[in-house]
Design a protein around this motif. Structure first.
Motif, PDB file in Angstrom:
ATOM      1  N   PRO A 258       0.755  -1.302  -0.161  1.00  0.00           N
ATOM      2  CA  PRO A 258       0.041   0.001   0.211  1.00  0.00           C
ATOM      3  C   PRO A 258       0.811   1.231   0.112  1.00  0.00           C
ATOM      4  CG  PRO A 258      -0.870  -1.661   1.384  1.00  0.00           C
ATOM      5  CD  PRO A 258       0.434  -2.022   1.251  1.00  0.00           C
ATOM      6  N   GLN A 259       1.999   1.250   0.605  1.00  0.00           N
ATOM      7  CA  GLN A 259       2.544   2.365   0.676  1.00  0.00           C
ATOM      8  C   GLN A 259       3.304   2.804  -0.676  1.00  0.00           C
ATOM      9  OE1 GLN A 259       3.062   4.322   3.540  1.00  0.00           O
ATOM     10  NE2 GLN A 259       3.854   5.734   2.191  1.00  0.00           N
ATOM     11  N   ASP A 260       3.650   1.867  -1.395  1.00  0.00           N
ATOM     12  CA  ASP A 260       4.081   2.107  -2.824  1.00  0.00           C
ATOM     13  C   ASP A 260       3.005   2.789  -3.796  1.00  0.00           C
ATOM     14  OD1 ASP A 260       6.771   1.047  -2.337  1.00  0.00           O
ATOM     15  OD2 ASP A 260       6.040  -1.100  -2.696  1.00  0.00           O
ATOM     16  N   THR A 267       3.919  11.493  -4.748  1.00  0.00           N
ATOM     17  CA  THR A 267       5.064  12.134  -5.387  1.00  0.00           C
ATOM     18  C   THR A 267       5.395  11.997  -6.622  1.00  0.00           C
ATOM     19  OG1 THR A 267       6.428  10.085  -4.834  1.00  0.00           O
ATOM     20  CG2 THR A 267       6.117  11.713  -2.722  1.00  0.00           C
ATOM     21  N   GLY A 268       4.777  10.903  -7.123  1.00  0.00           N
ATOM     22  CA  GLY A 268       4.985  10.410  -8.746  1.00  0.00           C
ATOM     23  C   GLY A 268       6.109   9.311  -8.920  1.00  0.00           C
ATOM     24  N   VAL A 269       6.716   8.955  -7.697  1.00  0.00           N
ATOM     25  CA  VAL A 269       7.561   7.960  -7.850  1.00  0.00           C
ATOM     26  C   VAL A 269       7.447   6.940  -6.519  1.00  0.00           C
ATOM     27  CG1 VAL A 269       9.388   9.091  -9.334  1.00  0.00           C
ATOM     28  CG2 VAL A 269       9.429   9.255  -6.624  1.00  0.00           C
ATOM     29  N   SER A 270       7.834   5.732  -6.713  1.00  0.00           N
ATOM     30  CA  SER A 270       7.906   4.618  -5.688  1.00  0.00           C
ATOM     31  C   SER A 270       8.786   3.734  -6.144  1.00  0.00           C
ATOM     32  CB  SER A 270       6.468   4.138  -5.633  1.00  0.00           C
ATOM     33  OG  SER A 270       6.243   3.241  -6.579  1.00  0.00           O
ATOM     34  N   THR A 271       8.930   2.683  -5.240  1.00  0.00           N
ATOM     35  CA  THR A 271       9.834   1.776  -5.349  1.00  0.00           C
ATOM     36  C   THR A 271       9.494   0.949  -6.447  1.00  0.00           C
ATOM     37  OG1 THR A 271       9.133   0.361  -3.643  1.00  0.00           O
ATOM     38  CG2 THR A 271      10.790   1.704  -3.054  1.00  0.00           C
ATOM     39  N   ARG A 272       8.168   0.783  -6.890  1.00  0.00           N
ATOM     40  CA  ARG A 272       7.540   0.128  -7.960  1.00  0.00           C
ATOM     41  C   ARG A 272       7.349   0.887  -9.543  1.00  0.00           C
ATOM     42  NH1 ARG A 272       4.995  -4.588  -6.079  1.00  0.00           N
ATOM     43  NH2 ARG A 272       4.766  -5.168  -8.372  1.00  0.00           N
ATOM     44  N   GLY A 273       7.647   2.192  -9.388  1.00  0.00           N
ATOM     45  CA  GLY A 273       7.653   2.754 -10.565  1.00  0.00           C
ATOM     46  C   GLY A 273       7.569   4.332 -10.506  1.00  0.00           C
ATOM     47  N   SER A 274       7.488   4.851 -11.540  1.00  0.00           N
ATOM     48  CA  SER A 274       7.159   6.419 -11.876  1.00  0.00           C
ATOM     49  C   SER A 274       6.130   6.619 -12.728  1.00  0.00           C
ATOM     50  CB  SER A 274       8.514   6.738 -11.872  1.00  0.00           C
ATOM     51  OG  SER A 274       8.984   6.648 -13.195  1.00  0.00           O
ATOM     52  N   VAL A 275       5.431   7.762 -12.692  1.00  0.00           N
ATOM     53  CA  VAL A 275       4.665   8.220 -13.532  1.00  0.00           C
ATOM     54  C   VAL A 275       5.037   9.071 -14.697  1.00  0.00           C
ATOM     55  CG1 VAL A 275       2.708   8.124 -11.707  1.00  0.00           C
ATOM     56  CG2 VAL A 275       3.880  10.300 -12.304  1.00  0.00           C
ATOM     57  N   ASN A 383       9.279  14.794  -4.210  1.00  0.00           N
ATOM     58  CA  ASN A 383      10.242  14.594  -5.338  1.00  0.00           C
ATOM     59  C   ASN A 383      10.566  15.959  -6.181  1.00  0.00           C
ATOM     60  OD1 ASN A 383      12.106  12.978  -6.939  1.00  0.00           O
ATOM     61  ND2 ASN A 383      10.359  12.623  -8.251  1.00  0.00           N
ATOM     62  N   PRO A 384      11.004  16.976  -5.592  1.00  0.00           N
ATOM     63  CA  PRO A 384      11.332  18.163  -6.263  1.00  0.00           C
ATOM     64  C   PRO A 384      12.108  18.393  -7.451  1.00  0.00           C
ATOM     65  CG  PRO A 384      12.404  18.364  -4.305  1.00  0.00           C
ATOM     66  CD  PRO A 384      11.707  16.776  -4.161  1.00  0.00           C
TER      67      PRO A 384
END
Length: 433
Positions: A258-260, A267-275, A383-384
């Protein structure tokens, strides 16, 4: 006798036309206004004006109203941004409280009618580029809070632009037929068998978030596959593919922590991917401003969606050996420095290509766009300074891009079909202004 039969046939045609007109009118007649609901605090007292406005600002962000109603460099919510559709361009209206060009003469019932019934203050039917098929489920108290916020803005005189739609799509009669076929006012009804968090997530995803405005296939008249369908679809005109949120092969998050999911939306990013692509604007203008509690609710809902197979796409041919060799050389020249010789990327910076669902989806639309146009995840508080990718549209021709992607989609255990130069050309044309 012949003339009598012709007259009878003509009468039938006229009668059928009148009946159809009556049905269309009847199906568009629902203009009921639900009584205003007083927004209250936890203790049950009406919210003070400042808190009501703050709540309205939050909900307006949740609906990503800023994105469509604020052209680049213009005053917030002053309207005039062009929204391209297969039928022409729809221009967003001015939402500031200017009396002549904005919402200055609107009241809360007018605003509710627009969200819930898709009808303007003057009675005109609104085009569904304004996602009232989703906003129809917005709660009345939330709509009233949003209106309070918009009325608190500084008025901006910015005349609304006339839509540039082709005939007959520029006619109210054609829009009435569309609505008769594809739109019914609805409301959000909590599921008593589900948790409060799940119901909150369902409300945000299905109404204010209007996720199915992108994540659904559309028919020839621009209507989504279903009012709550999230099985993925090609975004008209842009030709980016909004992946299925229900398919494990595309963008289902059922097996994510869930946290991912919360991190990705915040933020637009996580350990599973980014947008990337159109989703960057959703995070930039909308979801990054939501509380983690609301994002967790959306996550609960999305993780609980029933799994469905991805949309059927004719399988692409296997890459030719020559294409793979050329693609491997192109990867070594242009990609290996960031994504690595084994396609593993760099955690927190450059996404992995090995085993990536974004790489192996049947439709290569998004890969082509990213290679041609480059791109960055959104710049958010969490994630600036995002890492991004340069565009290669002027460096690689269609054949180069096809070979490169065919290699990436078949390397390191990836099992996806080849990309052709024709595929690349299709999406390159879509990327041009």
């Amino acid at each position: 006798m012949r003339h009598r039969w012709l007259g009878f046939a003509l009468a039938l045609l006229v009668g059928a036309a009148l009946l159809l007109t009556g049905v269309v009118f009847w199906l568009n007649r629902n203009d009921a206004v639900v009584a205003g609901a007083v927004a209250t605090s936890v203790g049950g007292a009406p919210l003070p004006a400042a808190q009501l406005i703050a709540r309205g600002e939050y909900l307006t962000r949740a609906g990503d109203c800023f994105g469509c109603h604020t052209p680049r460099g213009a005053a917030p919510y002053s309207g005039g941004r062009g929204i391209e559709t297969p039928f022409g361009t729809v221009y967003s209206p001015n939402l500031t409280p200017d009396a002549e060009t904005g919402l200055g003469r609107w009241n809360v019932d007018d605003f509710w009618r627009a969200l819930h019934n898709g009808r303007s203050r003057d009675g005109r039917l609104l085009y569904p580029a304004f996602p009232y098929p989703n906003y129809t489920r917005v709660l009345r108290a939330d709509a009233d809070a949003m209106f309070a916020y918009l009325k608190s803005l500084a008025p901006v005189t910015h005349p609304n632009r006339t839509h540039a739609l082709r005939f007959p799509f520029d006619q109210q009669a054609a829009l009435a037929v569309w609505r008769a076929l594809f739109f019914r006012p609805a409301s959000h009804t909590p599921d008593p068998a589900r948790s409060a968090e799940w119901n909150r997530g369902a409300y945000l995803v299905e109404s204010l978030g209007h996720c199915n405005a992108c994540h659904s296939s559309r028919n020839a008249l621009g209507a989504p596959a279903g009012p709550l369908d999230l099985a993925g679809g090609l975004i008209p005109v842009q030709n980016w593919y909004a992946p299925s949120l229900t398919s494990p092969d595309e963008a289902s998050v059922a097996d994510w922590e869930p946290q991912d999911v919360v991190d990705l939306l915040k933020t637009g990013v996580s350990t599973r991917g980014s947008v990337m692509g159109p989703m960057t604007e959703v995070v930039l203008n909308g979801t990054q401003y939501l509380t983690r509690a609301d994002l967790a609710a959306m996550t609960t809902f999305l993780r609980g969606l029933p799994a469905t197979p991805a949309a059927t796409v004719e399988p692409a041919a296997a890459p030719a050996p020559g294409a793979l060799a050329r693609g491997a050389k192109l990867y070594e020249d242009h990609c290996v420095a960031c994504h690595g010789a084994e396609g593993k990327g760099v955690p927190g910076a450059y996404p992995a290509l090995a085993g990536s669902r974004s790489v192996t989806m049947a439709l290569p639309a998004n890969l082509v766009h990213i290679v041609l146009e480059g791109g960055f995840p959104p710049s958010t508080e969490g994630n600036p300074r995002p890492f991004g990718m340069p565009p290669f549209a002027t460096t690689l021709d269609n054949g180069n891009v096809a070979d490169l992607l065919s290699y990436i989609r078949s390397a390191w255990g990836n099992r996806a079909g080849a990309v052709s130069a024709l595929d690349v050309n299709r999406y390159r044309d879509a990327a041009r202004p």
